[in-house]
Write an enzyme that holds these catalytic residues in place. Structure first.
Site, PDB file in Angstrom:
ATOM      1  N   GLU A 280     -40.192  78.389  41.059  1.00 15.59           N
ATOM      2  CA  GLU A 280     -39.664  79.672  40.595  1.00 15.59           C
ATOM      3  C   GLU A 280     -40.757  80.488  39.890  1.00 15.59           C
ATOM      4  O   GLU A 280     -40.712  81.714  39.865  1.00 15.59           O
ATOM      5  CB  GLU A 280     -38.471  79.429  39.655  1.00 15.59           C
ATOM      6  CG  GLU A 280     -37.512  80.594  39.632  1.00 15.59           C
ATOM      7  CD  GLU A 280     -36.162  80.257  39.001  1.00 15.59           C
ATOM      8  OE1 GLU A 280     -35.142  80.739  39.493  1.00 15.59           O
ATOM      9  OE2 GLU A 280     -36.133  79.512  37.999  1.00 15.59           O
ATOM     10  N   HIS A 301     -41.130  54.364  51.893  1.00 15.72           N
ATOM     11  CA  HIS A 301     -40.372  53.888  53.054  1.00 15.72           C
ATOM     12  C   HIS A 301     -39.501  54.993  53.619  1.00 15.72           C
ATOM     13  O   HIS A 301     -38.519  54.727  54.300  1.00 15.72           O
ATOM     14  CB  HIS A 301     -39.529  52.676  52.632  1.00 15.72           C
ATOM     15  CG  HIS A 301     -40.383  51.561  52.102  1.00 15.72           C
ATOM     16  ND1 HIS A 301     -40.849  50.531  52.889  1.00 15.72           N
ATOM     17  CD2 HIS A 301     -40.931  51.363  50.868  1.00 15.72           C
ATOM     18  CE1 HIS A 301     -41.607  49.735  52.158  1.00 15.72           C
ATOM     19  NE2 HIS A 301     -41.678  50.224  50.926  1.00 15.72           N
ATOM     20  N   LYS A 415     -28.116  87.120  43.500  1.00 20.49           N
ATOM     21  CA  LYS A 415     -27.182  87.280  42.380  1.00 20.49           C
ATOM     22  C   LYS A 415     -26.366  88.553  42.559  1.00 20.49           C
ATOM     23  O   LYS A 415     -25.154  88.568  42.376  1.00 20.49           O
ATOM     24  CB  LYS A 415     -27.955  87.392  41.057  1.00 20.49           C
ATOM     25  CG  LYS A 415     -28.419  86.079  40.498  1.00 20.49           C
ATOM     26  CD  LYS A 415     -28.934  86.310  39.079  1.00 20.49           C
ATOM     27  CE  LYS A 415     -29.646  85.095  38.549  1.00 20.49           C
ATOM     28  NZ  LYS A 415     -30.320  85.324  37.293  1.00 20.49           N
TER      29      LYS A 415
HETATM   30  O1  PA5 Z   1     -35.972  79.429  34.823  1.00 22.80           O
HETATM   31  C1  PA5 Z   1     -35.183  80.341  34.803  1.00 22.80           C
HETATM   32  O2  PA5 Z   1     -35.374  81.385  34.150  1.00 22.80           O
HETATM   33  C2  PA5 Z   1     -33.884  80.233  35.567  1.00 22.80           C
HETATM   34  O3  PA5 Z   1     -33.873  79.091  36.372  1.00 22.80           O
HETATM   35  C3  PA5 Z   1     -32.727  80.153  34.580  1.00 22.80           C
HETATM   36  O4  PA5 Z   1     -32.878  79.040  33.759  1.00 22.80           O
HETATM   37  C4  PA5 Z   1     -31.380  80.094  35.310  1.00 22.80           C
HETATM   38  O5  PA5 Z   1     -31.259  81.153  36.217  1.00 22.80           O
HETATM   39  C5  PA5 Z   1     -30.253  80.141  34.313  1.00 22.80           C
HETATM   40  O6  PA5 Z   1     -30.407  81.261  33.519  1.00 22.80           O
HETATM   41  P1  PA5 Z   1     -29.700  81.371  32.124  1.00 22.80           P
HETATM   42  O7  PA5 Z   1     -30.273  80.322  31.233  1.00 22.80           O
HETATM   43  O8  PA5 Z   1     -29.996  82.753  31.651  1.00 22.80           O
HETATM   44  O9  PA5 Z   1     -28.236  81.147  32.350  1.00 22.80           O
END
Ligand code: PA5
Length: 446
Positions: A280, A301, A415
């Site tokens: 990410e 394996h 989203k």
């Molecule tokens: O790393 C990130 O920013 C995302 O993976 C968030 O953790 C995830 O989308 C959840 O977001 P939030 O903590 O605002 O609910």
């Protein structure tokens, strides 16, 4: 202290698929520039570095209340708000629910079957719920929270709200608003700290304390590795080397998959945590290496054949454990069977280390690069080092790619379309896009 061994990335060891020292030398100025930006906190989100010196009394106090009041601790969160907690739980308290109380449940999806099954097992009367969301607005976490809020009210009435702990932004978001309106207990994720860099904030530390792990130990580990990774000099800084080598393997050798293979069952969720952090943070603008989570020796394996003889596109990152803290000797049975008796007298830790070493060498012989992170033992102190080391390395690599490793613009469209489907106000055009696409995707079916 954890140690990075990168010999098997080098041309001198693995031949032409390795990196010559000169390429790394040529990179030193770029690294100095990136180092300066980290020191100057070029992005406010580098605030995760300062988590190492946070205060923990409030976290400890709330954890003590949970332990006194509850037999179950239910975490609601997703992505960076759940993966780190699962990594801590599995690494530091394996088979937790079979041995200890409070039992821990992590609901990090909106699969109705999972929640239905959890609700069938958990007695909500003796449950504390930790809802974790930095933004306070994430649809999946919001839905789970709304359901739990309702269910807890049914069994506990007005007292239900006392059993919720919200871990969220100090000021913004719907969750913070509910904290203020309903008087919920809460812990703040410091302002610049974003989800996938938040495991060493109250996000992961509350769970640690609840399961009996001293959060100070995690932070101490992070502090010590921070010192080691503050060196501007590339050859002395393991975080900078980790990022530089992967970056150069991508750019110079077109290797675009990094497999993290931990030789410990308890670290499987940790490798998944790393994959989210890396993917990410660094998968954007058409660039990035694809991370893959794996466990040794199990996946020898399952996947190793592909890694040794398949496409020349991978780099292995081994996690080797020096001391497993426990050991089991292989007994002296079946002495007259040579195919088995060679194992007798050895221990399982000897065997798993031999498997790791042999796999490293098999890759070397096939001219495939790898690095090894050696961990003295799996405890809170060294987990703190691992988390912080990889967070630093990931942020640093973002600087090499000249991209922001703290945003995730690619995730936003999904989203927004979900909001459209679910009827959120302001997302009507997104709903229309979905409906148009539904017509197109109805055409080719068998
Ligand atoms: O790393 C990130 O920013 C995302 O993976 C968030 O953790 C995830 O989308 C959840 O977001 P939030 O903590 O605002 O609910």
């Amino acid at each position: 202290m954890i140690e990075l061994n990168f010999s098997n990335m080098m041309e001198g060891v693995i031949g032409v698929s390795g990196l010559p020292e000169s390429i790394i030398e040529d990179f030193i100025d770029k690294v100095k520039g990136a180092h300066k930006k980290i020191e100057e906190r070029f992005w406010p989100e580098l605030a995760f570095i300062d988590l190492i010196s946070q205060d923990t009394p409030e976290i400890k106090k709330i954890a003590q209340e949970v332990k006194t009041e509850s037999e179950n601790f239910l975490i609601l969160g997703i992505g960076g708000s759940a993966l780190g907690s699962r990594a801590i739980l599995e690494a530091l308290s394996p088979f937790h629910n079979l041995q200890k109380i409070p039992k821990v449940f992590i609901y990090d999806n909106v699969d109705p079957r999972t929640l239905q099954q959890m609700l069938a097992i958990i007695d909500l009367k003796t449950t504390s719920v930790n809802v974790i969301s930095k933004s306070g607005n994430t649809a999946e976490t919001a839905a789970a929270f709304m359901i739990l809020w309702d269910e807890m009210k049914k069994v506990l009435g007005r007292d239900a709200s006392k059993r919720f702990i919200a871990t969220t932004d100090p000021e913004k978001g719907n969750l913070r608003r509910i904290v203020n309106e309903e008087g919920l207990k809460s812990l703040a994720i410091p302002q610049g700290v974003v989800g996938r860099y938040s495991v060493l904030s109250p996000v992961g530390l509350l769970l640690s304390e609840v399961i009996g792990i001293d959060s100070e130990e995690l932070l101490m580990g992070a502090k010590d590795i921070q010192k080691k990774c503050s060196d501007a000099e590339l050859w002395k800084n393991p975080a900078y080397l980790f990022g530089t080598l992967l970056y150069l393997m991508d750019r110079e050798k077109h290797r675009t998959i990094d497999v993290m293979m931990a030789y410990a069952d308890g670290l499987k969720p940790f490798t998944e945590w790393f994959c989210q952090l890396w993917a990410e943070s660094l998968g954007k603008q058409g660039m990035g290496l694809t991370p893959y989570p794996s466990v040794g020796s199990t996946d020898q394996h399952s996947q190793l054949q592909l890694w040794i003889e398949g496409p020349q596109d991978k780099i292995l990152i081994f996690i080797r454990i020096n001391d497993y803290s426990v050991d089991i000797q292989i007994p002296d049975v079946f002495q007259n069977m040579e195919g088995l008796s060679y194992l007798s007298g050895h221990t399982l830790s000897e065997l798993i280390k031999a498997e790791e070493e042999a796999t490293e060498l098999a890759l070397v012989k096939a001219g495939r690069p790898s690095m090894t992170i050696t961990v003295p033992q799996i405890d809170a102190y060294h987990m703190g080092q691992l988390f912080h080391f990889l967070e630093l390395a990931t942020a640093f690599t973002g600087l090499l790619y000249e991209m922001n490793p703290f945003n995730q613009p690619g995730v936003e469209e999904g989203k927004n379309l979900t909001y459209g489907i679910m009827g959120k106000k302001g997302f009507e055009t997104k709903r229309k896009e979905v409906e148009d696409h539904r017509e197109k995707r109805a055409r080719w079916r068998v």
